[in-house]
Motif scaffolding. Structure first.
Motif, PDB file in Angstrom:
ATOM      1  N   PRO A 124       0.833  -1.207   0.000  1.00 36.48           N
ATOM      2  CA  PRO A 124       0.000   0.000   0.000  1.00 36.48           C
ATOM      3  C   PRO A 124       0.867   1.257   0.000  1.00 36.48           C
ATOM      4  O   PRO A 124       2.010   1.230   0.484  1.00 36.48           O
ATOM      5  CB  PRO A 124      -0.787  -0.116   1.312  1.00 36.48           C
ATOM      6  CG  PRO A 124      -0.636  -1.525   1.764  1.00 36.48           C
ATOM      7  CD  PRO A 124       0.686  -1.988   1.243  1.00 36.48           C
ATOM      8  N   VAL A 185      -6.584  -0.236   3.009  1.00 41.93           N
ATOM      9  CA  VAL A 185      -6.831  -1.228   1.967  1.00 41.93           C
ATOM     10  C   VAL A 185      -8.112  -1.978   2.295  1.00 41.93           C
ATOM     11  O   VAL A 185      -8.254  -2.557   3.387  1.00 41.93           O
ATOM     12  CB  VAL A 185      -5.666  -2.226   1.844  1.00 41.93           C
ATOM     13  CG1 VAL A 185      -5.972  -3.276   0.781  1.00 41.93           C
ATOM     14  CG2 VAL A 185      -4.374  -1.492   1.510  1.00 41.93           C
ATOM     15  N   PHE A 263      -3.276  -8.483   1.970  1.00 36.74           N
ATOM     16  CA  PHE A 263      -4.627  -8.053   1.630  1.00 36.74           C
ATOM     17  C   PHE A 263      -4.987  -8.635   0.267  1.00 36.74           C
ATOM     18  O   PHE A 263      -4.254  -8.426  -0.711  1.00 36.74           O
ATOM     19  CB  PHE A 263      -4.709  -6.528   1.547  1.00 36.74           C
ATOM     20  CG  PHE A 263      -4.376  -5.812   2.821  1.00 36.74           C
ATOM     21  CD1 PHE A 263      -5.260  -5.816   3.897  1.00 36.74           C
ATOM     22  CD2 PHE A 263      -3.180  -5.113   2.947  1.00 36.74           C
ATOM     23  CE1 PHE A 263      -4.954  -5.141   5.068  1.00 36.74           C
ATOM     24  CE2 PHE A 263      -2.869  -4.434   4.106  1.00 36.74           C
ATOM     25  CZ  PHE A 263      -3.754  -4.448   5.178  1.00 36.74           C
ATOM     26  N   THR A 265      -7.504  -7.928  -2.429  1.00 36.30           N
ATOM     27  CA  THR A 265      -8.370  -6.789  -2.723  1.00 36.30           C
ATOM     28  C   THR A 265      -9.540  -7.178  -3.630  1.00 36.30           C
ATOM     29  O   THR A 265      -9.501  -8.227  -4.291  1.00 36.30           O
ATOM     30  CB  THR A 265      -7.552  -5.677  -3.384  1.00 36.30           C
ATOM     31  OG1 THR A 265      -6.982  -6.175  -4.605  1.00 36.30           O
ATOM     32  CG2 THR A 265      -6.427  -5.212  -2.457  1.00 36.30           C
ATOM     33  N   LEU A 271      -1.663  -7.424  -1.775  1.00 39.31           N
ATOM     34  CA  LEU A 271      -0.753  -6.419  -1.240  1.00 39.31           C
ATOM     35  C   LEU A 271      -0.185  -6.927   0.073  1.00 39.31           C
ATOM     36  O   LEU A 271      -0.919  -7.480   0.901  1.00 39.31           O
ATOM     37  CB  LEU A 271      -1.474  -5.091  -0.989  1.00 39.31           C
ATOM     38  CG  LEU A 271      -2.106  -4.366  -2.175  1.00 39.31           C
ATOM     39  CD1 LEU A 271      -2.790  -3.096  -1.691  1.00 39.31           C
ATOM     40  CD2 LEU A 271      -1.065  -4.037  -3.220  1.00 39.31           C
ATOM     41  N   CYS A 273       0.723  -6.925   3.752  1.00 40.25           N
ATOM     42  CA  CYS A 273       0.370  -6.233   4.993  1.00 40.25           C
ATOM     43  C   CYS A 273       1.597  -6.207   5.904  1.00 40.25           C
ATOM     44  O   CYS A 273       2.077  -5.150   6.284  1.00 40.25           O
ATOM     45  CB  CYS A 273      -0.808  -6.924   5.666  1.00 40.25           C
ATOM     46  SG  CYS A 273      -1.245  -6.219   7.271  1.00 40.25           S
TER      47      CYS A 273
END
Length: 401
Positions: A124, A185, A263, A265, A271, A273
């Protein structure tokens, strides 16, 4: 072999069986001295030192004293609080094991994700912030919501989600810590747990949470997770993402446990974390052992000690398990179930006290009851996790307000 174990986990009674080759010097929090013991605690180890405040500077002084007095050959750990402290002790005393640079990469979330991003791992948008002005600037560039957290935190302690500009402007950041701001996110949090060495993943199992850890820590939502089937395409992608992260960070030469979170999405992206170089919390160790026959604490300790470690094979026919940690809510506990009637329940333990008032969870690992259950490979994971939550919601009664 003289080993110094830094410990605040309730695992001490198992150590003689896990490390029979070693002379064990144990520095532990008094709160971790739970049994049952195979012998009186002071007789199980070469030396046992206990402290009331495990986070105090006294512990660092004791580490140096024990390393010098007991001719310690290695310093070993199991908890997040000890990762950097042990690495610094190794450096001071010229001992083998994870370096300070490597430990910081696994503890400092900004450093961790910056290193991973340089190797192409998606993360992120993020920045280190020192005050409200820098937090406002970050939100202006990257949009809302914004997550702000301690850069070296654990258990979702101190994490805040700021959903509007007023919340950003009112967010006070104490000057005694390093704060990480990230773009919030939206997605399912997944995790991979297993063993690594020399910059490679030796074995890992992918799972998914029903709710984010932050929801558990801030709203008392149950922390529930279940293993994905090996044939699930997401499991394969999570394995690849974990391998990329481990390769991007400073390698830990010895066999070491890890806990990685990602994550997933809504647009099917992954992504990073965070990743930790120690066994995951809550029911992860027990579920992993039921699925593989390998205890992550034992493997992690033996690996750090330079001793042989049994690594699970990758047989896709293994059973899968899940776990649920049920946190306290803010209010008075009026009823707890004595057992779990769900058909795949493996172990249920309730230790909250009916009639006791609680202030809510202090972290994502606080609980008044816990459940380990088997996951049916013929069904999707999410409905099975929701069935656990529905059962708990109908059984645990709280008086609030």
């Amino acid at each position: 072999m003289a080993l110094l174990l830094l410990n605040r986990r309730p695992i001490l009674p198992y150590l003689p069986a896990w490390l029979p080759e070693a002379s064990l010097i144990v520095l532990t929090a008094k709160s971790a001295l739970s049994g049952p013991w195979p012998c009186p605690p002071e007789e199980c180890f070469t030396r046992l030192v206990t402290v009331d405040d495990y986070a105090s500077a006294e512990v660092d002084e004791l580490i140096d004293t024990l390393c010098a007095d007991e001719d310690v050959e290695r310093v070993i750990t199991t908890a997040e609080i000890d990762v950097v402290r042990a690495a610094r002790a190794r450096e001071r005393h010229g001992l083998p094991g994870q370096t300070v640079a490597g430990a910081l990469a696994y503890r400092d979330k900004y450093r961790m994700k910056a290193l991973a991003a340089r190797q192409g791992v998606p993360v992120p948008p993020m920045a280190l912030v020192r005050d409200t002005g820098e937090l406002r600037s970050f939100a202006a560039v990257h949009g809302l919501p914004v997550v702000v957290k301690p850069a070296d935190g654990a258990g979702s302690v101190g994490v805040r989600v700021l959903r509007d500009h007023r919340a950003v402007g009112e967010c006070e950041l104490p000057g005694d810590g390093t704060w990480l701001a990230e773009r919030f996110v939206d997605g399912v949090v997944c995790h991979v747990d297993g063993l690594m060495a020399k910059g490679e993943v030796l074995h890992g199992i992918a799972s998914r949470y029903l709710h984010a850890n932050l929801d558990t820590a801030t709203h008392g939502t149950p922390s529930i997770s279940g293993m994905l089937t090996p044939s699930d395409p997401l499991a394969d992608r999570l394995a690849g993402a974990t391998a990329a992260v481990v390769a991007a960070l400073p390698a830990v030469e010895e066999v070491t446990a890890f806990h990685a979170e990602f994550f997933h999405t809504p647009d099917d992206g992954l992504l990073l974390c965070e990743i930790a170089c120690r066994p995951g919390g809550c029911g992860i160790v027990e579920a992993y052992e039921l699925a593989t026959g390998v205890n992550l604490y034992a493997a992690h300790l033996r690996g750090q000690a330079g001793l042989p470690v049994g690594v699970p094979d990758h047989d896709g026919a293994r059973s899968r398990y899940g776990w649920a940690w049920f946190p306290p809510r803010r209010g008075t506990l009026r009823h707890l179930p004595a057992a779990c009637p769900l058909p795949r329940a493996h172990r249920f333990a309730a230790y909250g006290e009916v009639g006791t008032s609680y202030q809510g969870p202090g972290s994502s690992t606080d609980s008044v009851a816990e459940l380990i259950f088997r996951v049916d490979g013929a069904e999707e994971v999410e409905p099975q996790l929701r069935a656990v939550e529905d059962w708990w919601s109908g059984e645990a009664l709280w008086e609030t307000g």
